[in-house]
Scaffold this motif. Structure first.
Motif, short mmCIF file in Angstrom:
data_model
loop_
_atom_site.label_atom_id
_atom_site.label_comp_id
_atom_site.label_asym_id
_atom_site.label_seq_id
_atom_site.Cartn_x
_atom_site.Cartn_y
_atom_site.Cartn_z
N SER A 6 0.86 -1.18 0.00
CA SER A 6 0.00 0.00 0.00
C SER A 6 0.90 1.23 0.00
O SER A 6 2.00 1.20 0.53
CB SER A 6 -0.86 -0.03 1.27
OG SER A 6 -1.57 1.16 1.43
N ARG A 92 -8.60 -6.92 1.40
CA ARG A 92 -7.97 -6.20 2.52
C ARG A 92 -7.33 -4.91 2.05
O ARG A 92 -7.52 -3.85 2.65
CB ARG A 92 -6.90 -7.07 3.20
CG ARG A 92 -7.45 -8.09 4.17
CD ARG A 92 -6.36 -8.71 5.04
NE ARG A 92 -5.20 -9.20 4.29
CZ ARG A 92 -5.10 -10.42 3.77
NH1 ARG A 92 -6.08 -11.29 3.90
NH2 ARG A 92 -4.01 -10.78 3.11
N LEU A 93 -6.58 -4.97 0.95
CA LEU A 93 -5.93 -3.77 0.42
C LEU A 93 -6.96 -2.76 -0.08
O LEU A 93 -6.81 -1.55 0.11
CB LEU A 93 -4.96 -4.13 -0.70
CG LEU A 93 -3.65 -4.77 -0.24
CD1 LEU A 93 -2.93 -5.41 -1.41
CD2 LEU A 93 -2.77 -3.75 0.45
N TYR A 96 -8.51 -1.03 2.92
CA TYR A 96 -7.52 -0.12 3.49
C TYR A 96 -7.37 1.12 2.61
O TYR A 96 -7.29 2.25 3.10
CB TYR A 96 -6.19 -0.85 3.66
CG TYR A 96 -5.20 -0.09 4.50
CD1 TYR A 96 -5.23 -0.19 5.89
CD2 TYR A 96 -4.22 0.72 3.92
CE1 TYR A 96 -4.33 0.50 6.67
CE2 TYR A 96 -3.31 1.40 4.69
CZ TYR A 96 -3.36 1.30 6.08
OH TYR A 96 -2.47 1.99 6.85
N GLU A 99 -10.45 3.33 3.18
CA GLU A 99 -10.47 3.94 4.52
C GLU A 99 -9.38 4.99 4.69
O GLU A 99 -9.61 6.03 5.30
CB GLU A 99 -10.32 2.86 5.58
CG GLU A 99 -10.39 3.42 7.00
CD GLU A 99 -10.30 2.37 8.07
OE1 GLU A 99 -10.13 2.74 9.24
OE2 GLU A 99 -10.42 1.16 7.75
N HIS A 100 -8.19 4.72 4.15
CA HIS A 100 -7.04 5.59 4.42
C HIS A 100 -6.59 6.40 3.21
O HIS A 100 -5.55 7.06 3.27
CB HIS A 100 -5.87 4.74 4.93
CG HIS A 100 -6.17 4.06 6.22
ND1 HIS A 100 -6.19 4.72 7.44
CD2 HIS A 100 -6.51 2.78 6.48
CE1 HIS A 100 -6.49 3.86 8.39
NE2 HIS A 100 -6.71 2.68 7.83
N ARG A 102 -5.35 5.48 0.24
CA ARG A 102 -4.04 5.00 -0.20
C ARG A 102 -4.21 4.14 -1.44
O ARG A 102 -5.21 3.47 -1.61
CB ARG A 102 -3.37 4.17 0.90
CG ARG A 102 -3.02 4.98 2.13
CD ARG A 102 -2.42 4.10 3.20
NE ARG A 102 -1.12 3.57 2.85
CZ ARG A 102 0.05 4.15 3.13
NH1 ARG A 102 0.07 5.29 3.76
NH2 ARG A 102 1.18 3.57 2.80
#
Length: 147
Positions: A6, A92-93, A96, A99-100, A102
Motif C-alpha cells: 500500500s 484487505r488492500l 484499506y 479507509e485511508h 491510499r
C-alpha cells in the motif's frame, strides 16, 4: 514471490510508473498514457465507482479475465474469479485504500472464464471528492511471477 503493498495517495505519480509494468519503457505520467500505448502492451485500465460498485474496463482487462469485450460486469462475479488467497489480499488492500485514501499494488492469481490460472499485476489508486474516496482506478496486466 507475489508483490503487494500500500502507498499514500501523494505518491501516486511514483507508483504509476509503468516501468514496473512494461520492461524498459518507463512512463512518468499515468493519466497521460494513451489507450493505444496500453493496448500494445496488453495493459488495461479499470475503474470501480464505489456507489453501487459499478465497474468500467478497457478491452485488455476483459481479455485478461476471459470475458467478452463490453460484457456487463458485476463486481461480485469478477471478484469470484480471484483465487482465494489473492481475493482475500485484494479485499484487505481495497478496504484499506478506501479507509485511508491510499493506493496499492498486488500481484493476484485469477481463474479466467476458460479455467486457465493467470497472474496479473493490479495497481489501484483512490479518486477522492473532498476527503472521501468515491472511486478506485488503475491498471491491470497479465504477468509471469518471478520465483
Amino acid at each position: 514471490m507475489p508483490l503487494f503493498h500500500s502507498w499514500p495517495i501523494l505518491d501516486t505519480g511514483r507508483h504509476f510508473d509503468l516501468g514496473h509494468l512494461i520492461d524498459g519503457d518507463a512512463v512518468a505520467d499515468f493519466p497521460a498514457v494513451d489507450d493505444a500505448f496500453l493496448a500494445r502492451h496488453a495493459i488495461g485500465r479499470w475503474e470501480c465507482d464505489l456507489k453501487g460498485s459499478r465497474l468500467t474496463w478497457s478491452d485488455a482487462v476483459y481479455d485478461l479475465f476471459g470475458l467478452p469485450r463490453g460484457a456487463d460486469l458485476a463486481r461480485a462475479a469478477t471478484v469470484s474469479q480471484y483465487c482465494d488467497q489473492s481475493r482475500a489480499a485484494m479485499e484487505r488492500l481495497r478496504a484499506y485504500a478506501i479507509e485511508h485514501r491510499r493506493g496499492f499494488t498486488l500481484d493476484a492469481q485469477i481463474h479466467a472464464t476458460d479455467g486457465t490460472l493467470r497472474w496479473m499485476r493490479l495497481i489501484a489508486a483512490p479518486v477522492c471528492a473532498g476527503n472521501r474516496v468515491v472511486r478506485l482506478t488503475g491498471l491491470k496486466r497479465g504477468i509471469t511471477p518471478r520465483h
